[in-house]
Design a protein around this motif. Structure first.
Motif, PDB file in Angstrom:
ATOM      1  N   PHE A 106     -11.687   3.394  20.417  1.00 24.70           N
ATOM      2  CA  PHE A 106     -10.505   2.545  20.302  1.00 24.70           C
ATOM      3  C   PHE A 106     -10.876   1.088  20.016  1.00 24.70           C
ATOM      4  CE2 PHE A 106      -8.142   5.890  22.687  1.00 24.70           C
ATOM      5  CZ  PHE A 106      -7.106   6.036  21.783  1.00 24.70           C
ATOM      6  N   PHE A 107     -12.045   0.661  20.495  1.00 23.84           N
ATOM      7  CA  PHE A 107     -12.439  -0.734  20.304  1.00 23.84           C
ATOM      8  C   PHE A 107     -13.013  -0.987  18.915  1.00 23.84           C
ATOM      9  CE2 PHE A 107     -15.530  -4.233  20.646  1.00 23.84           C
ATOM     10  CZ  PHE A 107     -14.694  -5.237  21.117  1.00 23.84           C
ATOM     11  N   MET A 108     -13.571   0.012  18.268  1.00 26.90           N
ATOM     12  CA  MET A 108     -14.282  -0.167  16.997  1.00 26.90           C
ATOM     13  C   MET A 108     -13.461  -0.825  15.879  1.00 26.90           C
ATOM     14  SD  MET A 108     -16.667   3.248  16.721  1.00 26.90           S
ATOM     15  CE  MET A 108     -17.186   2.826  15.052  1.00 26.90           C
ATOM     16  N   PRO A 109     -12.159  -0.539  15.716  1.00 28.86           N
ATOM     17  CA  PRO A 109     -11.398  -1.203  14.638  1.00 28.86           C
ATOM     18  C   PRO A 109     -11.407  -2.718  14.718  1.00 28.86           C
ATOM     19  CG  PRO A 109     -10.174   0.673  15.468  1.00 28.86           C
ATOM     20  CD  PRO A 109     -11.353   0.502  16.378  1.00 28.86           C
ATOM     21  N   ASN A 110     -11.581  -3.261  15.931  1.00 31.41           N
ATOM     22  CA  ASN A 110     -11.595  -4.713  16.083  1.00 31.41           C
ATOM     23  C   ASN A 110     -12.833  -5.339  15.452  1.00 31.41           C
ATOM     24  OD1 ASN A 110     -10.280  -7.111  17.500  1.00 31.41           O
ATOM     25  ND2 ASN A 110     -12.350  -7.219  18.321  1.00 31.41           N
ATOM     26  N   LEU A 111     -13.855  -4.548  15.192  1.00 29.44           N
ATOM     27  CA  LEU A 111     -15.092  -5.052  14.618  1.00 29.44           C
ATOM     28  C   LEU A 111     -15.042  -5.121  13.094  1.00 29.44           C
ATOM     29  CD1 LEU A 111     -17.608  -3.014  16.820  1.00 29.44           C
ATOM     30  CD2 LEU A 111     -16.735  -5.314  17.229  1.00 29.44           C
ATOM     31  N   ILE A 112     -14.010  -4.542  12.483  1.00 31.91           N
ATOM     32  CA  ILE A 112     -13.902  -4.504  11.029  1.00 31.91           C
ATOM     33  C   ILE A 112     -13.176  -5.756  10.541  1.00 31.91           C
ATOM     34  CG2 ILE A 112     -13.107  -3.166   9.045  1.00 31.91           C
ATOM     35  CD1 ILE A 112     -13.077  -0.709  10.858  1.00 31.91           C
ATOM     36  N   GLY A 113     -13.642  -6.331   9.449  1.00 26.53           N
ATOM     37  CA  GLY A 113     -13.038  -7.545   8.905  1.00 26.53           C
ATOM     38  C   GLY A 113     -11.625  -7.338   8.407  1.00 26.53           C
ATOM     39  N   GLY A 114     -10.838  -8.408   8.444  1.00 30.11           N
ATOM     40  CA  GLY A 114      -9.430  -8.324   8.065  1.00 30.11           C
ATOM     41  C   GLY A 114      -9.208  -7.957   6.614  1.00 30.11           C
ATOM     42  N   ILE A 115     -10.033  -8.486   5.704  1.00 35.29           N
ATOM     43  CA  ILE A 115      -9.883  -8.183   4.286  1.00 35.29           C
ATOM     44  C   ILE A 115     -10.115  -6.698   4.033  1.00 35.29           C
ATOM     45  CG2 ILE A 115     -10.923  -8.520   2.009  1.00 35.29           C
ATOM     46  CD1 ILE A 115      -9.199 -10.821   2.697  1.00 35.29           C
ATOM     47  N   VAL A 116     -11.164  -6.149   4.639  1.00 36.25           N
ATOM     48  CA  VAL A 116     -11.473  -4.728   4.483  1.00 36.25           C
ATOM     49  C   VAL A 116     -10.334  -3.879   5.030  1.00 36.25           C
ATOM     50  CG1 VAL A 116     -13.069  -2.888   5.136  1.00 36.25           C
ATOM     51  CG2 VAL A 116     -13.950  -5.152   4.588  1.00 36.25           C
ATOM     52  N   LEU A 117      -9.833  -4.240   6.212  1.00 33.20           N
ATOM     53  CA  LEU A 117      -8.719  -3.504   6.804  1.00 33.20           C
ATOM     54  C   LEU A 117      -7.482  -3.563   5.919  1.00 33.20           C
ATOM     55  CD1 LEU A 117      -8.795  -4.326  10.635  1.00 33.20           C
ATOM     56  CD2 LEU A 117      -9.234  -2.152   9.527  1.00 33.20           C
ATOM     57  N   GLY A 118      -7.213  -4.741   5.376  1.00 31.43           N
ATOM     58  CA  GLY A 118      -6.029  -4.908   4.544  1.00 31.43           C
ATOM     59  C   GLY A 118      -6.047  -4.010   3.326  1.00 31.43           C
ATOM     60  N   TYR A 119      -7.148  -4.003   2.603  1.00 29.57           N
ATOM     61  CA  TYR A 119      -7.243  -3.171   1.403  1.00 29.57           C
ATOM     62  C   TYR A 119      -7.279  -1.684   1.753  1.00 29.57           C
ATOM     63  CZ  TYR A 119      -7.987  -7.216  -1.605  1.00 29.57           C
ATOM     64  OH  TYR A 119      -7.829  -8.394  -2.301  1.00 29.57           O
ATOM     65  N   THR A 120      -7.909  -1.339   2.870  1.00 28.66           N
ATOM     66  CA  THR A 120      -7.968   0.064   3.292  1.00 28.66           C
ATOM     67  C   THR A 120      -6.579   0.583   3.629  1.00 28.66           C
ATOM     68  OG1 THR A 120     -10.193  -0.248   4.186  1.00 28.66           O
ATOM     69  CG2 THR A 120      -8.973   1.687   4.941  1.00 28.66           C
ATOM     70  N   TRP A 121      -5.845  -0.186   4.425  1.00 30.31           N
ATOM     71  CA  TRP A 121      -4.488   0.231   4.792  1.00 30.31           C
ATOM     72  C   TRP A 121      -3.544   0.186   3.595  1.00 30.31           C
ATOM     73  CZ3 TRP A 121      -2.070   2.263   9.052  1.00 30.31           C
ATOM     74  CH2 TRP A 121      -2.873   2.455  10.166  1.00 30.31           C
ATOM     75  N   GLN A 122      -3.779  -0.710   2.680  1.00 30.23           N
ATOM     76  CA  GLN A 122      -2.957  -0.739   1.463  1.00 30.23           C
ATOM     77  C   GLN A 122      -3.088   0.576   0.698  1.00 30.23           C
ATOM     78  OE1 GLN A 122      -4.178  -2.684  -2.306  1.00 30.23           O
ATOM     79  NE2 GLN A 122      -2.613  -4.212  -1.795  1.00 30.23           N
ATOM     80  N   GLN A 123      -4.322   1.071   0.558  1.00 30.24           N
ATOM     81  CA  GLN A 123      -4.544   2.326  -0.146  1.00 30.24           C
ATOM     82  C   GLN A 123      -3.921   3.499   0.606  1.00 30.24           C
ATOM     83  OE1 GLN A 123      -5.939   2.560  -3.218  1.00 30.24           O
ATOM     84  NE2 GLN A 123      -5.981   0.327  -3.163  1.00 30.24           N
ATOM     85  N   MET A 124      -4.057   3.519   1.918  1.00 31.67           N
ATOM     86  CA  MET A 124      -3.506   4.628   2.704  1.00 31.67           C
ATOM     87  C   MET A 124      -1.979   4.643   2.658  1.00 31.67           C
ATOM     88  SD  MET A 124      -5.942   5.027   6.071  1.00 31.67           S
ATOM     89  CE  MET A 124      -5.528   3.407   6.749  1.00 31.67           C
ATOM     90  N   ILE A 125      -1.370   3.474   2.834  1.00 28.80           N
ATOM     91  CA  ILE A 125       0.095   3.411   2.827  1.00 28.80           C
ATOM     92  C   ILE A 125       0.637   3.726   1.439  1.00 28.80           C
ATOM     93  CG2 ILE A 125       2.075   1.872   3.127  1.00 28.80           C
ATOM     94  CD1 ILE A 125       0.439   0.418   5.285  1.00 28.80           C
ATOM     95  N   ASN A 126      -0.007   3.202   0.414  1.00 27.45           N
ATOM     96  CA  ASN A 126       0.442   3.495  -0.959  1.00 27.45           C
ATOM     97  C   ASN A 126       0.297   4.973  -1.291  1.00 27.45           C
ATOM     98  OD1 ASN A 126       1.327   0.957  -1.732  1.00 27.45           O
ATOM     99  ND2 ASN A 126      -0.670   0.324  -2.495  1.00 27.45           N
ATOM    100  N   ALA A 127      -0.734   5.620  -0.723  1.00 27.54           N
ATOM    101  CA  ALA A 127      -0.910   7.059  -0.956  1.00 27.54           C
ATOM    102  C   ALA A 127       0.261   7.852  -0.392  1.00 27.54           C
ATOM    103  CB  ALA A 127      -2.219   7.530  -0.332  1.00 27.54           C
ATOM    104  N   VAL A 128       0.805   7.393   0.748  1.00 22.85           N
ATOM    105  CA  VAL A 128       1.966   8.057   1.339  1.00 22.85           C
ATOM    106  C   VAL A 128       3.234   7.730   0.560  1.00 22.85           C
ATOM    107  CG1 VAL A 128       3.401   8.236   3.406  1.00 22.85           C
ATOM    108  CG2 VAL A 128       0.911   8.092   3.621  1.00 22.85           C
ATOM    109  N   LEU A 129       3.413   6.449   0.231  1.00 20.96           N
ATOM    110  CA  LEU A 129       4.625   6.020  -0.468  1.00 20.96           C
ATOM    111  C   LEU A 129       4.675   6.507  -1.910  1.00 20.96           C
ATOM    112  CD1 LEU A 129       4.929   2.322   0.825  1.00 20.96           C
ATOM    113  CD2 LEU A 129       6.207   4.318   1.597  1.00 20.96           C
ATOM    114  N   PHE A 130       3.515   6.832  -2.482  1.00 19.35           N
ATOM    115  CA  PHE A 130       3.455   7.296  -3.874  1.00 19.35           C
ATOM    116  C   PHE A 130       4.298   8.560  -4.081  1.00 19.35           C
ATOM    117  CE2 PHE A 130       1.449   9.840  -7.256  1.00 19.35           C
ATOM    118  CZ  PHE A 130       1.580   8.951  -8.314  1.00 19.35           C
ATOM    119  N   LYS A 131       4.405   9.367  -3.033  1.00 19.46           N
ATOM    120  CA  LYS A 131       5.207  10.595  -3.124  1.00 19.46           C
ATOM    121  C   LYS A 131       6.683  10.288  -3.338  1.00 19.46           C
ATOM    122  CE  LYS A 131       2.059  13.164  -0.088  1.00 19.46           C
ATOM    123  NZ  LYS A 131       1.937  13.953   1.162  1.00 19.46           N
ATOM    124  N   TYR A 132       7.082   9.085  -2.925  1.00 20.73           N
ATOM    125  CA  TYR A 132       8.491   8.693  -3.066  1.00 20.73           C
ATOM    126  C   TYR A 132       8.706   7.725  -4.233  1.00 20.73           C
ATOM    127  CZ  TYR A 132       8.417  10.611   1.644  1.00 20.73           C
ATOM    128  OH  TYR A 132       8.243  11.428   2.739  1.00 20.73           O
TER     129      TYR A 132
END
Length: 281
Positions: A106-132
């Motif tokens: 649970f603590f490990m995500p806090n060690l990842i940089g914000g830019i990396v997290l932002g682009y990673t979550w952008q790809q994941m969310i867009n992958a879900v929204l792409f269906k719509y």
């Protein structure tokens, strides 16, 4: 011993004080001065009074909209992060197998940089929204929800560690006394455990509140303020003004000063009210 420490106290403090002055105090004072100036570099600053502050709050700057979006995001993020972190901390302070492993995970995500997290979550969310047939920047609400999810995923583990430390410091005698008196699990939680971990609550709310208001990397990587700057937060708005508009450096600096005052004031008020509820052990 105390006399010796007092005698040499300035000698030990002086290097730190000099470093603090050059790295923070002097730049801060200079930044406040520049917020009243029109400049492109520090050397050609011209005093303009309150003109930059007037421009900062003008309709075309979007500073007010960014503040409202940031405030709404902060309220939702602070509540959700602290509620989920506290619940996870309660689970991981019970005598269960693998609690140390789950604390690390649970603590490990806090060690990842914000830019990396932002682009990673952008790809994941867009992958879900792409269906719509939409993306995260198709509607401001998608960007808002995405930022809240990202912030929760990153900070819950960090806050969880602080809550675990607070829960482990609750005297066992108090819990046993409450159980003997017939208190239920919920009554023990709200009448014994929660009041005793209020110092942890104070710290966690302060950290989530300040980090939510100052959010920049994740906002830039996830939505970059799109669509039409409707998901633009305060830090990104200041950055775009200072570096994206030629001749508006003074306006960006004025926004930064206002930003500092607002965050500091909210943090002080929060600390005042939460500390009043702390119970001395």
């Amino acid at each position: 011993m105390e006399k010796t420490l007092k005698k040499y106290f300035p000698v030990f403090v002086l290097p730190t004080l000099i470093a603090f002055s050059f790295s923070f105090l002097i730049p801060f004072v200079q930044g406040v001065y520049l917020s009243f100036c029109n400049f492109t570099t520090v050397g050609n600053a011209e005093w303009t009074g309150l003109n930059n502050y007037k421009l900062a709050f003008s309709e075309g700057q979007g500073f007010g909209k960014a503040f409202l979006f940031t405030a709404a995001f902060t309220v939702v993020a602070v509540i959700t992060i602290n509620v989920f972190a506290f619940c996870v901390a309660l689970l991981l302070t019970r005598k269960l197998k693998g609690t140390n492993f789950f604390r690390t995970v649970f603590f490990m995500p806090n060690l990842i940089g914000g830019i990396v997290l932002g682009y990673t979550w952008q790809q994941m969310i867009n992958a879900v929204l792409f269906k719509y047939g939409v993306t995260i920047v198709s509607n401001p609400k998608y960007g808002f929800i995405g930022l809240v999810l990202l912030m929760n995923w990153q900070m819950i583990g960090y806050m969880m560690i602080i809550y675990i430390a607070g829960l482990q410091n609750v005297p066992g005698e108090l819990i046993e006394a409450a159980q003997i008196d017939g208190a239920t699990g919920l009554q023990t939680l709200f009448r014994v455990k929660l009041p005793m971990v209020m110092p942890s609550v104070t710290i966690c709310i302060f950290l989530t509140l300040s980090n939510s208001f100052k959010l920049f990397d994740q906002n830039l990587a996830l939505t970059a303020g799109a669509p039409m700057r409707k998901t633009e937060m305060l830090a990104l708005n200041i950055f775009d003004t200072f570096y994206g508009k030629n001749g508006y450096q003074g306006v960006g600096q004025a926004k930064a000063v206002v930003f500092f005052v607002v965050v500091a004031a909210i943090a002080v008020v929060q600390l005042y009210f939460t500390r009043r509820k702390e119970v001395e052990q």
